[in-house]
Each structure stands twice: as structure tokens, then as C-alpha cells.
Design an enzyme around this catalytic site. Structure first.
Site, PDB file in Angstrom:
ATOM      1  N   HIS A  77      33.419  36.771  29.562  1.00 50.48           N
ATOM      2  CA  HIS A  77      33.290  35.578  28.926  1.00 50.48           C
ATOM      3  C   HIS A  77      32.288  35.051  28.331  1.00 50.48           C
ATOM      4  CE1 HIS A  77      37.658  34.812  30.604  1.00 50.48           C
ATOM      5  NE2 HIS A  77      37.022  35.405  31.671  1.00 50.48           N
ATOM      6  N   TYR A  83      29.146  34.865  40.184  1.00 51.42           N
ATOM      7  CA  TYR A  83      28.929  33.922  39.024  1.00 51.42           C
ATOM      8  C   TYR A  83      27.378  33.665  39.365  1.00 51.42           C
ATOM      9  CZ  TYR A  83      33.785  33.511  37.692  1.00 51.42           C
ATOM     10  OH  TYR A  83      34.856  33.717  37.424  1.00 51.42           O
TER      11      TYR A  83
HETATM   12  C1  HEM Z   1      36.221  39.188  41.645  1.00 49.16           C
HETATM   13  C2  HEM Z   1      36.550  38.741  40.512  1.00 49.16           C
HETATM   14  C3  HEM Z   1      35.757  38.289  39.312  1.00 49.16           C
HETATM   15  C4  HEM Z   1      34.429  38.565  38.952  1.00 49.16           C
HETATM   16  C5  HEM Z   1      33.457  39.486  39.572  1.00 49.16           C
HETATM   17  C6  HEM Z   1      34.149  37.415  37.697  1.00 49.16           C
HETATM   18  C7  HEM Z   1      33.164  37.679  37.423  1.00 49.16           C
HETATM   19  C8  HEM Z   1      32.702  36.739  36.224  1.00 49.16           C
HETATM   20  C9  HEM Z   1      31.395  36.465  35.692  1.00 49.16           C
HETATM   21  C10 HEM Z   1      30.001  37.225  36.052  1.00 49.16           C
HETATM   22  C11 HEM Z   1      31.352  35.282  34.821  1.00 49.16           C
HETATM   23  C12 HEM Z   1      30.223  35.002  34.004  1.00 49.16           C
HETATM   24  C13 HEM Z   1      29.568  33.669  35.149  1.00 49.16           C
HETATM   25  C14 HEM Z   1      28.282  33.028  34.390  1.00 49.16           C
HETATM   26  O1  HEM Z   1      27.432  33.865  33.939  1.00 49.16           O
HETATM   27  O2  HEM Z   1      28.281  31.775  34.287  1.00 49.16           O
HETATM   28  C15 HEM Z   1      32.719  35.078  34.746  1.00 49.16           C
HETATM   29  C16 HEM Z   1      33.088  33.898  33.856  1.00 49.16           C
HETATM   30  C17 HEM Z   1      34.377  33.561  33.843  1.00 49.16           C
HETATM   31  N1  HEM Z   1      35.381  33.953  34.535  1.00 49.16           N
HETATM   32 FE1  HEM Z   1      35.328  35.431  36.004  1.00 49.16          FE
HETATM   33  N2  HEM Z   1      35.393  37.084  37.378  1.00 49.16           N
HETATM   34  C18 HEM Z   1      36.393  37.216  38.468  1.00 49.16           C
HETATM   35  C19 HEM Z   1      37.678  36.552  38.612  1.00 49.16           C
HETATM   36  C20 HEM Z   1      38.237  35.697  37.567  1.00 49.16           C
HETATM   37  C21 HEM Z   1      39.641  35.099  37.523  1.00 49.16           C
HETATM   38  C22 HEM Z   1      40.446  35.590  38.726  1.00 49.16           C
HETATM   39  C23 HEM Z   1      39.544  34.113  36.610  1.00 49.16           C
HETATM   40  C24 HEM Z   1      40.695  33.586  36.311  1.00 49.16           C
HETATM   41  C25 HEM Z   1      40.948  32.316  36.784  1.00 49.16           C
HETATM   42  C26 HEM Z   1      38.315  34.125  35.730  1.00 49.16           C
HETATM   43  C27 HEM Z   1      37.929  33.458  34.904  1.00 49.16           C
HETATM   44  C28 HEM Z   1      36.713  33.367  34.152  1.00 49.16           C
HETATM   45  C29 HEM Z   1      36.255  32.401  33.133  1.00 49.16           C
HETATM   46  C30 HEM Z   1      37.414  31.605  32.255  1.00 49.16           C
HETATM   47  C31 HEM Z   1      34.867  32.664  32.954  1.00 49.16           C
HETATM   48  C32 HEM Z   1      34.180  31.920  32.037  1.00 49.16           C
HETATM   49  C33 HEM Z   1      33.452  30.549  32.540  1.00 49.16           C
HETATM   50  C34 HEM Z   1      32.681  29.944  31.333  1.00 49.16           C
HETATM   51  O3  HEM Z   1      33.139  29.616  30.244  1.00 49.16           O
HETATM   52  O4  HEM Z   1      31.162  29.810  31.788  1.00 49.16           O
HETATM   53  N3  HEM Z   1      37.529  35.168  36.459  1.00 49.16           N
HETATM   54  N4  HEM Z   1      33.556  35.695  35.522  1.00 49.16           N
END
Ligand code: HEM
Length: 307
Positions: A27, A297
Site C-alpha cells: 500500500h 507493520y
Molecule cells: C499477514 C498478512 C499481511 C501482511 C504481512 C501485511 C503487510 C503490510 C505492510 C508491511 C504494510 C505497510 C505498513 C507500513 O509501513 O505502515 C501494510 C499496509 C496495509 N495493509 Fe497489510 N498486510 C497483511 C494483511 C492485510 C489484510 C488482511 C488487510 C485487509 C484488511 C490489509 C490491509 C492493509 C492496508 C489498507 C494497508 C495500508 C495502511 C496505510 O495506509 O498505512 N493487510 N500491510
């Protein structure tokens, strides 16, 4: 806490999308907005959480494209995200995060790592080995619905006209201790809207941000926050499984997004959304993906702030 698993989950994202210093591992491209969340009277009956019982609360909302490349054109087919941070009266925050996929790719972080490895593009040619992906899907049929949804999802007309699903189950705890397991959905008050690939080809690479900016000149973008209440026997720990469509839905509040925001994510301020950050009145389910996210995260944040 970050663990070796957290680091490996972020490594998996980095190898799929490349390393982009200063950006989120997933994202990476997004738009920050200012908002207000107002709970409905029905919310207080389900949870004693302060934002579901008190006055409206201030919020930040970040819309995003799912991938880890911050330069991706908005017309690339991808899941989209909404991340909502609510500022609570006691100075703490709570986050609710959703994506446009109706289900997630894996039940466990280990399965997710294996899936990411199977679909990793060859570093030399950049192509994905479809036989490897096929073999994974045969072993993991629970991954097929998310893959199908990701491949067939139309291009959005607006970040404000998509439905976003939080996918995990959370437990809402009422004042008398009653527990209601449920899932959140952000439903756009203006309905869903998509555009064709041909229309998207005529738009700029950041057309979704441009559209939001223009939309806010005419008023806020509103989402209803709906709770889908679990029925008897529904899996509470499996984000790959949808529940039957007839499950009761309760509108627990409205999120009114009023404009772009520039007051965070600048001058070294790090904004991180973490779905495990819940206040009294809301508890986590045993979903292993939910529990793995917090560490991943943090690992992503540590990498993006150190360069
Ligand atoms: C184990 C599973 C998952 C991993 C490893 C993962 C990993 C990540 C990482 C590394 C980030 C960036 C974090 C940052 O630097 O602030 C991120 C952001 C995000 N993830 Fe996940 N994620 C996972 C599951 C999910 C799921 C299930 C959803 C749905 C609800 C999701 C929705 C999002 C969204 C919307 C963002 C953006 C947040 C923002 O705008 O700062 N993720 N994810």
C-alpha cells in the site's frame, strides 16, 4: 513485537514489489484525508468502546493502492485499501483497516509466505511461473476466491465509491459483558462505481487522488461502517472464508471524509495503522493473519524510517 516471521513477511513484499526507501512495503501509494466518525445509537448496544458511545471523533483516513510500488499508475488492476485512525478522547488511537477484496489470500502467515514465494516474479525475466502458482492453488483451494477477486476486480471510478472489508473477526464487548463476534465493512453512501480500462487509459496516473480532490469541493465523501454479525458455526479465525450473505448487518456509524490532509506524514512524522490497536470494548479474534500483521507493520515502519 517484530519477529523473524515479521521480517520474512516484509521480505516477501519487498521481493514482489522491489525496495522503495521511505515507503510502505505494501500500500505504498496513497492519499491522506481528514474525517469525522460518528457512531450510531445501535453501536452502543454492542460495544462499550468509547468511540461507539461518545461524541463524534476526529479521524485520519488513508486510501491506497495495494502494491508496494509508490509510482504505480492508478489504472493498474489492484486491491485498494482504506486505513482509518480514530483519535479517542483520552489521547489514544484505534485503527480500522479494510481492503476491496472480500476475502484474504491465506489463513496463516506461513501459507502467505509460501504463496508469495510461488508467485514471485523471476528476477531475470520478471515473469511469474504459472505452473508454480497453479500447484500452490491446488494445495490451497482456500486461496482461489481472493485470487479470482483480485484478477477480475474492475477499475475504480473513485476511492470513495468502493466497498472495503476488514476481513478479520473482532469481538465487540457490551457494557454488560455480552460478546458479539463480527466483521467490519465500509460501505460507500454514494454507491459503488467503476470505469472501463479504456476510460482509465485516458486518465492521469494519479486520477484517484485528482478525483478525490475535486469531489471534496462539493462536500464530504461518506461511508457507512457496517458490522456483519457472526452466525452459529461461522469461522471466526479464517479470513479466507466468507460468511453466508444473509448474516445480520448493523450500521454502527458514519465516516465523513471532508478533505485531503497535510498535517501528518511530514517532517519525520510516521503514521502507522495497526488493526490490533483496539480499545476496551473491542477484542481480537484468534485469526493468525490478524496477529501477524502488527509485527509486519512494525518491521515495515522500521525499514521505511531508516531508509
Ligand atoms: C499477514 C498478512 C499481511 C501482511 C504481512 C501485511 C503487510 C503490510 C505492510 C508491511 C504494510 C505497510 C505498513 C507500513 O509501513 O505502515 C501494510 C499496509 C496495509 N495493509 Fe497489510 N498486510 C497483511 C494483511 C492485510 C489484510 C488482511 C488487510 C485487509 C484488511 C490489509 C490491509 C492493509 C492496508 C489498507 C494497508 C495500508 C495502511 C496505510 O495506509 O498505512 N493487510 N500491510
Amino acid at each position: 513485537m517484530t519477529t523473524d516471521l515479521s521480517e520474512r513477511l516484509v521480505d516477501g513484499l519487498n521481493s514482489a514489489y522491489g525496495v522503495h526507501p521511505g515507503h510502505r512495503a505494501a500500500h505504498a501509494k496513497g492519499v491522506l484525508c481528514a474525517a469525522t466518525f460518528t457512531a450510531s445509537p445501535a453501536a452502543a448496544a454492542l460495544s462499550r468502546a468509547v468511540h461507539l458511545n461518545a461524541e463524534p471523533v476526529r479521524a485520519h483516513v488513508r486510501f491506497s493502492n495495494g502494491g508496494g510500488d509508490p509510482t504505480v499508475p492508478d489504472a493498474a488492476r489492484d486491491a485498494r485499501g482504506i486505513a482509518v485512525k480514530l483519535y479517542l478522547p483520552d489521547g489514544t488511537t484505534t485503527d480500522i483497516i479494510g481492503i476491496t477484496l472480500p476475502v484474504f489470500f491465506a489463513r496463516t502467515p506461513e501459507d502467505l509466505l509460501e504463496f508469495n514465494e510461488a508467485r514471485r516474479p523471476d528476477p531475470g525475466t520478471g515473469t511469474i511461473d504459472l505452473a508454480k502458482v497453479g500447484a500452490f492453488l491446488e494445495r490451497h483451494p482456500e486461496t482461489v476466491p481472493a485470487v479470482t477477486a483480485a484478477m477480475t476486480m474492475p477499475l475504480p471510478a473513485s476511492y470513495a465509491q468502493l466497498t472495503y472489508h476488514a476481513l478479520h473477526t473482532f469481538k465487540l464487548i457490551a457494557a454488560d459483558g455480552t460478546v458479539t463476534p463480527a466483521r467490519y465493512h465500509f460501505v460507500p453512501a454514494g454507491g459503488e462505481a467503476s470505469i472501463t480500462d479504456e476510460q482509465a487509459a485516458t486518465l492521469g496516473t494519479s486520477y484517484l487522488r485528482d478525483e478525490l480532490e475535486a469531489r471534496f469541493r462539493n462536500g464530504p465523501a461518506v461511508f457507512h461502517l457496517e458490522l456483519e454479525v457472526a452466525g452459529e458455526g461461522d469461522p471466526l479465525d479464517d479470513p479466507t472464508a466468507q460468511w453466508p450473505p444473509e448474516r445480520e448487518r448493523v450500521r454502527i456509524g458514519d465516516l465523513s471524509i471532508t478533505g485531503l490532509a497535510f498535517d501528518r506524514e511530514r517532517d519525520g512524522d510516521v503514521l502507522v495503522f495497526d488493526p490490533t490497536r483496539v480499545p476496551d470494548g473491542i477484542e481480537l479474534s484468534d485469526d493468525q493473519i490478524l496477529h501477524a500483521r502488527s509485527g509486519a507493520y512494525r518491521a515495515s515502519v522500521a525499514r521505511r524510517v531508516t531508509g
